[in-house]
Motif scaffolding. Structure first.
Motif, PDB file in Angstrom:
ATOM      1  N   ARG A 164       0.898  -1.031  -0.007  1.00  0.00           N
ATOM      2  CA  ARG A 164      -0.034  -0.049   0.087  1.00  0.00           C
ATOM      3  C   ARG A 164       0.825   1.297   0.049  1.00  0.00           C
ATOM      4  N   THR A 165       2.064   1.118   0.719  1.00  0.00           N
ATOM      5  CA  THR A 165       2.788   2.413   0.688  1.00  0.00           C
ATOM      6  C   THR A 165       3.590   2.568  -0.711  1.00  0.00           C
ATOM      7  N   LEU A 166       4.040   1.600  -1.253  1.00  0.00           N
ATOM      8  CA  LEU A 166       4.586   1.930  -2.579  1.00  0.00           C
ATOM      9  C   LEU A 166       3.714   1.991  -3.681  1.00  0.00           C
ATOM     10  N   LEU A 167       2.457   1.617  -3.717  1.00  0.00           N
ATOM     11  CA  LEU A 167       1.413   1.841  -4.434  1.00  0.00           C
ATOM     12  C   LEU A 167       0.911   3.443  -4.343  1.00  0.00           C
ATOM     13  N   SER A 168       0.808   3.818  -2.953  1.00  0.00           N
ATOM     14  CA  SER A 168       0.332   5.190  -2.731  1.00  0.00           C
ATOM     15  C   SER A 168       1.526   6.364  -3.368  1.00  0.00           C
ATOM     16  N   ARG A 169       2.631   6.007  -3.662  1.00  0.00           N
ATOM     17  CA  ARG A 169       3.783   6.706  -4.110  1.00  0.00           C
ATOM     18  C   ARG A 169       3.470   6.992  -5.574  1.00  0.00           C
ATOM     19  N   PHE A 170       2.828   6.091  -6.250  1.00  0.00           N
ATOM     20  CA  PHE A 170       2.506   6.403  -7.763  1.00  0.00           C
ATOM     21  C   PHE A 170       1.787   7.794  -7.780  1.00  0.00           C
ATOM     22  N   LYS A 171       2.028   8.755  -8.420  1.00  0.00           N
ATOM     23  CA  LYS A 171       1.429   9.918  -8.750  1.00  0.00           C
ATOM     24  C   LYS A 171       0.072   9.679  -9.457  1.00  0.00           C
ATOM     25  N   LYS A 172      -0.797  10.389  -8.770  1.00  0.00           N
ATOM     26  CA  LYS A 172      -2.016  10.654  -9.473  1.00  0.00           C
ATOM     27  C   LYS A 172      -2.399  11.911  -9.779  1.00  0.00           C
ATOM     28  N   ASN A 182      -6.288  13.826 -11.236  1.00  0.00           N
ATOM     29  CA  ASN A 182      -7.645  13.659 -11.262  1.00  0.00           C
ATOM     30  C   ASN A 182      -8.119  12.270 -10.730  1.00  0.00           C
ATOM     31  N   GLY A 183      -7.286  11.513  -9.764  1.00  0.00           N
ATOM     32  CA  GLY A 183      -7.921  10.254  -9.363  1.00  0.00           C
ATOM     33  C   GLY A 183      -7.059   9.142 -10.168  1.00  0.00           C
ATOM     34  N   LYS A 184      -6.410   9.431 -11.091  1.00  0.00           N
ATOM     35  CA  LYS A 184      -5.910   8.498 -12.281  1.00  0.00           C
ATOM     36  C   LYS A 184      -4.250   8.333 -12.097  1.00  0.00           C
ATOM     37  N   HIS A 185      -3.670   7.188 -12.209  1.00  0.00           N
ATOM     38  CA  HIS A 185      -2.274   7.267 -12.112  1.00  0.00           C
ATOM     39  C   HIS A 185      -1.451   7.726 -13.279  1.00  0.00           C
ATOM     40  N   VAL A 186      -0.493   8.663 -13.328  1.00  0.00           N
ATOM     41  CA  VAL A 186       0.119   9.146 -14.019  1.00  0.00           C
ATOM     42  C   VAL A 186       0.956   8.042 -14.894  1.00  0.00           C
ATOM     43  N   THR A 187       1.444   7.253 -14.200  1.00  0.00           N
ATOM     44  CA  THR A 187       2.346   6.095 -14.762  1.00  0.00           C
ATOM     45  C   THR A 187       1.219   4.616 -14.141  1.00  0.00           C
ATOM     46  N   ASN A 188       0.818   4.021 -14.931  1.00  0.00           N
ATOM     47  CA  ASN A 188      -0.032   2.875 -14.382  1.00  0.00           C
ATOM     48  C   ASN A 188       1.079   1.926 -13.691  1.00  0.00           C
ATOM     49  N   PRO A 189       0.844   1.551 -12.366  1.00  0.00           N
ATOM     50  CA  PRO A 189       1.706   0.847 -11.866  1.00  0.00           C
ATOM     51  C   PRO A 189       1.477  -0.624 -12.317  1.00  0.00           C
ATOM     52  N   TYR A 190       0.417  -1.167 -12.877  1.00  0.00           N
ATOM     53  CA  TYR A 190       0.250  -2.326 -13.172  1.00  0.00           C
ATOM     54  C   TYR A 190       0.519  -2.767 -14.636  1.00  0.00           C
ATOM     55  N   ALA A 191       1.089  -1.576 -15.344  1.00  0.00           N
ATOM     56  CA  ALA A 191       1.111  -1.815 -16.732  1.00  0.00           C
ATOM     57  C   ALA A 191       2.691  -2.397 -16.953  1.00  0.00           C
ATOM     58  N   LYS A 192       2.933  -3.024 -18.247  1.00  0.00           N
ATOM     59  CA  LYS A 192       4.367  -3.594 -18.283  1.00  0.00           C
ATOM     60  C   LYS A 192       5.302  -2.311 -18.425  1.00  0.00           C
ATOM     61  N   PRO A 193       6.412  -2.337 -17.889  1.00  0.00           N
ATOM     62  CA  PRO A 193       7.360  -1.160 -18.033  1.00  0.00           C
ATOM     63  C   PRO A 193       8.055  -0.835 -19.483  1.00  0.00           C
ATOM     64  N   GLU A 194       8.627   0.070 -19.490  1.00  0.00           N
ATOM     65  CA  GLU A 194       9.042   0.388 -20.926  1.00  0.00           C
ATOM     66  C   GLU A 194      10.679   0.511 -20.420  1.00  0.00           C
ATOM     67  N   PHE A 195      11.467  -0.590 -20.941  1.00  0.00           N
ATOM     68  CA  PHE A 195      12.778  -0.800 -20.457  1.00  0.00           C
ATOM     69  C   PHE A 195      13.834   0.252 -21.355  1.00  0.00           C
ATOM     70  N   ASN A 196      13.713   1.307 -21.178  1.00  0.00           N
ATOM     71  CA  ASN A 196      14.344   2.324 -22.065  1.00  0.00           C
ATOM     72  C   ASN A 196      14.309   3.691 -21.215  1.00  0.00           C
ATOM     73  N   PRO A 197      15.360   4.703 -21.475  1.00  0.00           N
ATOM     74  CA  PRO A 197      15.445   5.686 -20.840  1.00  0.00           C
ATOM     75  C   PRO A 197      14.278   6.748 -20.450  1.00  0.00           C
ATOM     76  N   GLU A 198      13.165   6.471 -21.504  1.00  0.00           N
ATOM     77  CA  GLU A 198      12.197   7.383 -21.327  1.00  0.00           C
ATOM     78  C   GLU A 198      11.162   6.696 -20.292  1.00  0.00           C
ATOM     79  N   GLY A 199      11.156   5.401 -20.420  1.00  0.00           N
ATOM     80  CA  GLY A 199      10.252   4.494 -19.460  1.00  0.00           C
ATOM     81  C   GLY A 199      10.907   4.765 -18.084  1.00  0.00           C
ATOM     82  N   PHE A 200      12.289   4.768 -17.767  1.00  0.00           N
ATOM     83  CA  PHE A 200      12.947   5.042 -16.494  1.00  0.00           C
ATOM     84  C   PHE A 200      12.600   6.094 -15.811  1.00  0.00           C
TER      85      PHE A 200
END
Length: 137
Positions: free
Chosen positions: A44-52, A54-72
């Motif tokens: 819960r603590t880590l999940l709460s660190r994902f910025k939102k 309007n109630g929506k995550h800016v970066t979806n915690p459950y999405a597949k990550p982009e393994f490149n400089p932009e994704g990082f």
């Protein structure tokens, strides 16, 4: 505690070993309950660190990550505390061509090695980054 359960059971007219067994079961279940709560609290603590926004995550915690400089950069920018932990670790290089553990920090290289197969969500990758960046500090 377990011995006192056995003694208490004997004083009450019961079997010592039955009391010990019950004490072990109770202690074990109590330990498991607390472990589960601790893991949920960490999640819960880590999940709460994902910025939102309007109630929506800016970066979806459950999405597949982009393994490149932009994704990082997206993770570093959109998970509270991740950028500062990265900075405190003197910005180690990130290498995703790694097939051993989930992640590893190698001080001689000043690199964080990430196993793509073990970091299948942004949540998991952020968790691995926090862990490995702390080794770099």
């Amino acid at each position: 505690m377990v011995l006192s359960d056995g003694l208490g059971n004997t004083i009450a007219g019961g079997d010592f070993w039955s009391g010990v067994r019950q004490g072990i079961i109770t202690s074990g279940l109590n330990h498991l309950a607390h472990e589960g709560i601790n893991k949920l609290e960490i999640r819960r603590t880590l999940l709460s660190r994902f910025k939102k926004v309007n109630g929506k995550h800016v970066t979806n915690p459950y999405a597949k990550p982009e393994f490149n400089p932009e994704g990082f950069k997206a993770l570093l920018d959109n998970v509270d505390g991740l950028q500062s932990t990265y900075d405190k670790g003197n910005r180690p290089e990130i290498d995703c061509d790694y097939n051993s553990a989930v992640g590893e920090y190698v001080s001689g290289d000043h690199k964080v090695y990430i196993n793509k197969a073990e970091n299948q969500t942004n949540y998991k990758l952020a968790s691995t980054f926090f862990h490995e960046f702390r080794h770099a500090i």
